[in-house]
Design a protein around this motif. Structure first.
Motif, PDB file in Angstrom:
ATOM      1  N   VAL A 210       0.853  -1.199   0.000  1.00  0.00           N
ATOM      2  CA  VAL A 210       0.000   0.000   0.000  1.00  0.00           C
ATOM      3  C   VAL A 210       0.885   1.245   0.000  1.00  0.00           C
ATOM      4  N   GLU A 211       1.979   1.198   0.773  1.00  0.00           N
ATOM      5  CA  GLU A 211       2.900   2.339   0.831  1.00  0.00           C
ATOM      6  C   GLU A 211       3.543   2.608  -0.524  1.00  0.00           C
ATOM      7  N   SER A 212       3.662   1.555  -1.339  1.00  0.00           N
ATOM      8  CA  SER A 212       4.321   1.715  -2.642  1.00  0.00           C
ATOM      9  C   SER A 212       3.380   2.292  -3.707  1.00  0.00           C
ATOM     10  N   ILE A 213       2.097   2.422  -3.365  1.00  0.00           N
ATOM     11  CA  ILE A 213       1.151   3.029  -4.309  1.00  0.00           C
ATOM     12  C   ILE A 213       1.278   4.552  -4.153  1.00  0.00           C
ATOM     13  N   PRO A 214       1.545   5.286  -5.225  1.00  0.00           N
ATOM     14  CA  PRO A 214       1.730   6.735  -5.066  1.00  0.00           C
ATOM     15  C   PRO A 214       0.602   7.428  -4.312  1.00  0.00           C
TER      16      PRO A 214
END
Ligand code: NAP
Length: 254
Positions: A210-214
């Protein structure tokens, strides 16, 4: 000027419409005044509850149950729509399963199930629906693909291949059915909060993802349904043969 989407007098079939993205699509189509047939594997309490909720909104709503991994089910779905309504204007091919194996451990039965539900059934549904869709003045097919089609997905190659096949089918049918006024598009969700992903998103890997989704969040089912509703509406009358990603820039992140 306020824009409204009015699908009154239209009949929609949403496969996998009992839960998750399909349920959000079914609700939005009903809010736009379409009659909705919800496809599902069995007449579960959830599916019956949703059908009743749509009826409570004042639109005709029906359930059709059957396992789309079996080749005879698609025809049964379309026969049901024909018998109940005598027309079909919007076909949303949403039912899907997310299953995978590393390639060197690939189980043939898993490959068959994923291909049958996610891809083969869509061929059958489109084939059987086309006579009804040709008779509609605003016919739409919307296929629910996945970013896995566009990016691939390690250890889920059957799933990614099924969705890439779906996008190929979308582009082919857009050209083939265009002369009949039928538009055909795909909507490709990225990570979306549904029963399909609940467990995965709770893990440490899921949280990192989720953190890697901009946009720092996964999609809601409604985020995806918005794109489906757009494809089904008059506003998308000249859009056909495209795949619309709904993934918060996940594919192009650095
Ligand atoms: P979900 O919550 O697991 O719901 C799946 C739906 O498909 C249910 O309505 C289920 O019916 C139906 N279904 C499953 N197998 C079926 C079968 N063999 N025959 C008939 N119906 C069947 O899934 P979702 O997350 O909403 O996914 C919907 C679509 O979006 C799928 O095509 C999926 O691949 C795609 N997608 C999802 C995500 C995501 O992150 N969630 C991302 C990309 C793409 P029952 O209720 O009767 O079981």
């Amino acid at each position: 000027m306020a824009y409204t989407i009015d699908l009154s007098e239209r009949v929609a079939l949403v496969t996998g419409g009992s839960r998750g993205i399909g349920a959000a699509v079914a609700k939005m189509l009903a809010e736009a005044r379409a009659a909705v047939v919800i496809g599902c594997t069995s007449e579960s309490k959830t599916a019956i509850g949703l059908r009743n909720r749509l009826r409570g909104m004042g639109v005709p709503a029906e359930l059709v149950a059957g396992d789309l991994s079996k080749p005879e089910t698609a025809r049964a779905y379309i026969d049901f729509v024909r018998e109940q309504f005598g027309q079909l204007d919007i076909l949303v091919n949403n039912a899907g399963v997310w299953k995978g194996d590393p390639i060197d451990e690939l189980r043939p039965e898993l490959l068959t199930e994923v291909m049958n539900v996610n891809l083969m059934s869509v061929f059958d549904l489109c084939r059987d629906a086309v006579p009804l869709l040709r008779a509609s003045s605003q016919a739409r097919i919307v296929n629910i693909s996945s970013t896995a089609s566009l990016m691939g997905e390690p250890s889920y190659s059957p799933y990614a291949a099924s969705k890439a096949g779906l996008d190929g089918l979308t582009r082919s049918l857009a050209v083939e059915l265009g002369p009949f006024g039928i538009t055909v598009n795909s909507v490709a969700p990225g990570w979306t909060e549904t029963d399909m992903t609940t467990e995965e998103l709770k893990t440490e890997a899921g949280k990192a993802l989720v953190e890697s989704i901009p946009l720092k969040k996964v999609a809601t089912p409604e985020d995806v349904a918005n794109a489906v509703l757009f494809c089904a509406s008059n506003m998308a009358g000249h859009i056909s043969g495209v795949t619309i990603p709904v993934e918060g820039a996940y594919r192009i992140r650095r």
